[in-house]
Design an enzyme around this catalytic site. Structure first.
Site, PDB file in Angstrom:
ATOM      1  N   ASP A  14       7.671  -1.083  26.823  1.00  0.00           N
ATOM      2  CA  ASP A  14       7.723   0.369  27.002  1.00  0.00           C
ATOM      3  C   ASP A  14       7.404   0.806  28.431  1.00  0.00           C
ATOM      4  O   ASP A  14       6.872   1.898  28.658  1.00  0.00           O
ATOM      5  CB  ASP A  14       6.763   1.081  26.019  1.00  0.00           C
ATOM      6  N   LYS A  17      12.116   0.512  30.899  1.00  0.00           N
ATOM      7  CA  LYS A  17      13.274  -0.330  31.246  1.00  0.00           C
ATOM      8  C   LYS A  17      14.588   0.426  31.048  1.00  0.00           C
ATOM      9  O   LYS A  17      15.488   0.369  31.882  1.00  0.00           O
ATOM     10  CB  LYS A  17      13.281  -1.600  30.360  1.00  0.00           C
ATOM     11  N   GLY A  41      12.852  -0.089  21.845  1.00  0.00           N
ATOM     12  CA  GLY A  41      13.299   1.301  21.886  1.00  0.00           C
ATOM     13  C   GLY A  41      13.360   1.687  23.352  1.00  0.00           C
ATOM     14  O   GLY A  41      12.328   1.785  24.003  1.00  0.00           O
ATOM     15  N   HIS A  42      14.552   1.822  23.886  1.00  0.00           N
ATOM     16  CA  HIS A  42      14.720   2.104  25.311  1.00  0.00           C
ATOM     17  C   HIS A  42      15.209   3.547  25.472  1.00  0.00           C
ATOM     18  O   HIS A  42      16.295   3.892  24.999  1.00  0.00           O
ATOM     19  CB  HIS A  42      15.708   1.107  25.933  1.00  0.00           C
ATOM     20  N   GLN A 225      11.021  -5.698  25.277  1.00  0.00           N
ATOM     21  CA  GLN A 225       9.578  -5.972  25.210  1.00  0.00           C
ATOM     22  C   GLN A 225       9.019  -6.155  26.630  1.00  0.00           C
ATOM     23  O   GLN A 225       9.536  -5.548  27.547  1.00  0.00           O
ATOM     24  CB  GLN A 225       9.274  -7.200  24.318  1.00  0.00           C
TER      25      GLN A 225
HETATM   26  P1  GDP Z   1      11.321   0.907  27.505  1.00  0.00           P
HETATM   27  O1  GDP Z   1      11.145   0.352  26.139  1.00  0.00           O
HETATM   28  O2  GDP Z   1      10.766   0.004  28.555  1.00  0.00           O
HETATM   29  O3  GDP Z   1      12.725   1.314  27.807  1.00  0.00           O
HETATM   30  O4  GDP Z   1      10.435   2.234  27.563  1.00  0.00           O
HETATM   31  P2  GDP Z   1      10.343   3.370  26.415  1.00  0.00           P
HETATM   32  O5  GDP Z   1      11.572   4.163  26.429  1.00  0.00           O
HETATM   33  O6  GDP Z   1       9.911   2.769  25.129  1.00  0.00           O
HETATM   34  O7  GDP Z   1       9.091   4.176  26.915  1.00  0.00           O
HETATM   35  C1  GDP Z   1       9.053   4.800  28.158  1.00  0.00           C
HETATM   36  C2  GDP Z   1       8.794   6.294  27.937  1.00  0.00           C
HETATM   37  O8  GDP Z   1       8.413   6.889  29.141  1.00  0.00           O
HETATM   38  C3  GDP Z   1      10.022   7.031  27.481  1.00  0.00           C
HETATM   39  O9  GDP Z   1       9.636   8.113  26.664  1.00  0.00           O
HETATM   40  C4  GDP Z   1      10.607   7.563  28.794  1.00  0.00           C
HETATM   41  O10 GDP Z   1      11.390   8.727  28.618  1.00  0.00           O
HETATM   42  C5  GDP Z   1       9.364   7.877  29.546  1.00  0.00           C
HETATM   43  N1  GDP Z   1       9.431   7.716  31.005  1.00  0.00           N
HETATM   44  C6  GDP Z   1      10.116   6.814  31.742  1.00  0.00           C
HETATM   45  N2  GDP Z   1       9.823   6.941  33.051  1.00  0.00           N
HETATM   46  C7  GDP Z   1       8.917   7.949  33.140  1.00  0.00           C
HETATM   47  C8  GDP Z   1       8.212   8.541  34.229  1.00  0.00           C
HETATM   48  O11 GDP Z   1       8.314   8.146  35.381  1.00  0.00           O
HETATM   49  N3  GDP Z   1       7.355   9.552  33.919  1.00  0.00           N
HETATM   50  C9  GDP Z   1       7.183  10.007  32.651  1.00  0.00           C
HETATM   51  N4  GDP Z   1       6.308  11.008  32.445  1.00  0.00           N
HETATM   52  N5  GDP Z   1       7.838   9.476  31.604  1.00  0.00           N
HETATM   53  C10 GDP Z   1       8.679   8.450  31.851  1.00  0.00           C
HETATM   54  P1  IMO Z   2      10.557  -2.347  24.207  1.00  0.00           P
HETATM   55  O1  IMO Z   2      11.796  -3.153  24.514  1.00  0.00           O
HETATM   56  C1  IMO Z   2       6.413  -2.397  22.875  1.00  0.00           C
HETATM   57  C2  IMO Z   2       5.318  -5.327  19.823  1.00  0.00           C
HETATM   58  C3  IMO Z   2       4.954  -4.803  18.459  1.00  0.00           C
HETATM   59  C4  IMO Z   2       3.971  -5.879  18.016  1.00  0.00           C
HETATM   60  C5  IMO Z   2       4.572  -7.146  18.597  1.00  0.00           C
HETATM   61  C6  IMO Z   2       5.436  -7.929  17.621  1.00  0.00           C
HETATM   62  O2  IMO Z   2      10.822  -0.985  23.719  1.00  0.00           O
HETATM   63  O3  IMO Z   2       9.603  -2.413  25.357  1.00  0.00           O
HETATM   64  P2  IMO Z   2       7.833  -7.587  16.531  1.00  0.00           P
HETATM   65  O4  IMO Z   2       8.470  -6.383  15.923  1.00  0.00           O
HETATM   66  O5  IMO Z   2       8.538  -8.113  17.722  1.00  0.00           O
HETATM   67  O6  IMO Z   2       7.526  -8.644  15.520  1.00  0.00           O
HETATM   68  O7  IMO Z   2       6.390  -7.061  17.036  1.00  0.00           O
HETATM   69  O8  IMO Z   2       5.354  -6.742  19.691  1.00  0.00           O
HETATM   70  N1  IMO Z   2       6.645  -4.892  20.326  1.00  0.00           N
HETATM   71  C7  IMO Z   2       6.812  -3.982  21.289  1.00  0.00           C
HETATM   72  N2  IMO Z   2       5.913  -3.223  21.949  1.00  0.00           N
HETATM   73  N3  IMO Z   2       7.707  -2.315  23.195  1.00  0.00           N
HETATM   74  C8  IMO Z   2       8.621  -3.096  22.569  1.00  0.00           C
HETATM   75  O9  IMO Z   2       9.918  -3.127  22.940  1.00  0.00           O
HETATM   76  C9  IMO Z   2       8.191  -3.944  21.531  1.00  0.00           C
HETATM   77  N4  IMO Z   2       8.812  -4.793  20.693  1.00  0.00           N
HETATM   78  C10 IMO Z   2       7.849  -5.379  19.969  1.00  0.00           C
HETATM   79  O10 IMO Z   2       4.368  -3.542  18.526  1.00  0.00           O
HETATM   80  O11 IMO Z   2       2.726  -5.680  18.642  1.00  0.00           O
HETATM   81 MG    MG Z   3      10.322   0.903  24.309  1.00  0.00          MG
END
Ligand code: GDP
Ligand code: IMO
Ligand code: MG
Length: 425
Positions: A14, A17, A41-42, A225
């Site tokens: 998270d 990416k 979840g991207h 991840q």
């Molecule tokens: P990913 O899994 O690495 O793609 O990241 P996620 O989407 O799960 O989580 C990143 C969260 O931070 C999302 O809600 C984005 O919209 C938000 N986000 C990304 N870059 C920034 C930033 O620079 N500032 C803020 N406030 N939010 C951001």
């Molecule tokens: P993105 O790509 C954050 C965590 C879960 C749990 C562990 C194992 O959005 O960054 P799993 O479902 O793989 O068996 O869970 O890994 N986890 C993540 N945490 N971002 C993710 O993906 C994750 N995918 C799995 O919360 O601790």
């Molecule tokens: Mg994510």
């Protein structure tokens, strides 16, 4: 011949990416997801719209970019179909536009894999991993156990028999659990989704990606991840079931190590983790709650509250080493805008020693972080769109991190939107 650049998370996922892959996608002919599945979840935001992608690569909104779901990914057909249906409803149809291909060697997540995931977590009780319950672990177990079903198998005449055989195995295992389940509804949706997936071109990702390189085209591998969730190098067993590191891009797409070019390591200006497991710099207090609220730190896939803490330099150094990171990308700097003082963990106190690495026994003995205080910039940076406008104290923080981590920060993100991104050098 070109090389494959890799973008991956350096923390526990998270990091942002999805946002950055979308920002960089105009520079690439192909975006390729290489591991993980719908546990990811991207999130992408642009033009006032927000999308969350689970399986589909984050290059999908760029008109000229092709997108590949690589062989290292595990695919839940039901979720992939839903993602594509939602995109279509929003006016984006990558299948109709011929912008999405799937590796035929990618493994399939069956409804019974999800049941196994849930039964297992249920049995572990308070010691559970905190899995996203998407069936990731059981699917990778069947892959390495040589039982799995792959995308390419869906076109075989005996696919249904193979499916039934695997589900029988799962039922035998489930008989040992005190866990109720009913597969009927999910199975109908599964087979409907399988038919749909057959309409997306299947490719051999190893030939497909290397073909792009041979033609001098540019490729970006998108990780899911984060490094600290890597099955080999993360905080085992509180990890996911794939190699989330650069090596995973080689096996997850079919490229040789000498084909890897730039490695973009992405991290937040602080740190989060969702699910169980060690987190040395965790702030289980008001400050952590503040980071969670300001940073909207709730899971994009499960909605769970993310645990929050200060940036952890020993963990980042470890991740940089494992991945061969050539450039860093710092996200969510804006979330720290209101802090008088922020902190960075430079070392750990562990078993009476001061160490600068993640210890093996991190699960049983919690290391105490040694924190360095850093003056906050106390400025709203969400509208900063020129490097010259970056507040001096934020520039100092970046310089401090570059010195500690020995890798330059190339991009800085100051908000969730595509346009809230600065190229630094
Ligand atoms: P990913 O899994 O690495 O793609 O990241 P996620 O989407 O799960 O989580 C990143 C969260 O931070 C999302 O809600 C984005 O919209 C938000 N986000 C990304 N870059 C920034 C930033 O620079 N500032 C803020 N406030 N939010 C951001
Ligand atoms: P993105 O790509 C954050 C965590 C879960 C749990 C562990 C194992 O959005 O960054 P799993 O479902 O793989 O068996 O869970 O890994 N986890 C993540 N945490 N971002 C993710 O993906 C994750 N995918 C799995 O919360 O601790
Ligand atoms: Mg994510």
């Amino acid at each position: 011949m070109t090389q494959v650049d890799v973008l991956l998370g350096l923390q526990w996922g998270d990091e942002g990416k999805g946002k950055i892959v979308d920002v960089l996608s105009p520079q690439y002919d192909l975006i390729a997801r290489f591991q993980g599945g719908p546990n990811a979840g991207h999130t992408l935001e642009f033009d006032g719209k927000k999308f969350v992608l689970n399986t589909i690569p984050s290059g999908i909104f760029n008109e000229k970019t092709m997108n590949l779901i690589g062989n290292g990914v595990v695919i839940d057909p039901i979720i992939l179909k839903r993602e594509l249906d939602n995109l279509k409803a929003a006016g984006h149809d990558p299948v109709a536009k011929g912008k999405l291909v799937i590796a035929r060697k990618a493994h399939l997540i069956l409804p019974s894999h999800q049941v196994l995931d849930a039964a297992n977590e249920h049995k572990m009780g308070k010691d559970k991993i905190g899995s996203t319950l998407k069936g990731i672990g059981p699917t990778y177990m069947d892959k390495t156990g040589r039982n799995g079903l792959r995308v390419g198998d869906t076109t075989l005449p005996d696919f249904k028999d193979r499916y039934n055989k695997l589900v029988e195995k799962h039922k035998e295992i489930l008989a040992h659990y005190d866990f109720e389940y009913d597969l009927t509804e999910k199975e109908a949706a599964f087979f409907e989704a399988i038919e749909f997936i057959k309409s997306i071109p299947h490719v051999d990702s190893e030939h497909y990606v290397n073909g792009f390189l041979k033609e001098g085209k540019t490729v970006l591998a998108e990780g899911a991840q984060g490094t600290l969730l890597d099955v080999d190098f993360g905080s085992y067993p509180f990890v996911t079931s794939s190699n989330t590191t650069t090596a995973g891009a080689c096996t997850g797409l079919g490229i040789a190590p000498n084909k890897v070019g730039h490695v973009y390591g992405i991290f937040k200006a602080y740190c989060t983790r969702v699910g169980g497991g060690p987190f040395p710099t965790e702030l289980d207090n008001e400050i952590g709650e503040n980071l969670r609220q300001v940073g909207h730190e709730f899971g994009a896939t499960t909605g769970r509250a993310r645990r929050c803490g200060w940036i952890d330099l020993p963990a980042l150094k470890y991740a940089i080493m494992l991945n061969g990171v050539t450039e860093l990308i710092m996200m969510k700097a804006d979330v720290l805008d209101g802090f008088d003082t922020i902190y960075a963990c430079t070392h750990y106190e562990h078993n009476g020693e001061t160490i600068d690495y993640m210890p093996y026994d991190i699960i049983s003995v919690k290391p105490t972080p040694v924190l360095k205080a850093i003056e906050g910039w106390k400025t709203d940076v969400t509208k900063v769109n020129k490097v010259a406008e970056i507040p001096a104290k934020l520039a100092d923080y970046i310089a401090f991190l570059e010195k500690e981590l020995e890798v330059p920060v190339k991009y800085l993100s100051v908000g969730p939107d595509r346009v809230q991104t600065l190229e630094l050098n």
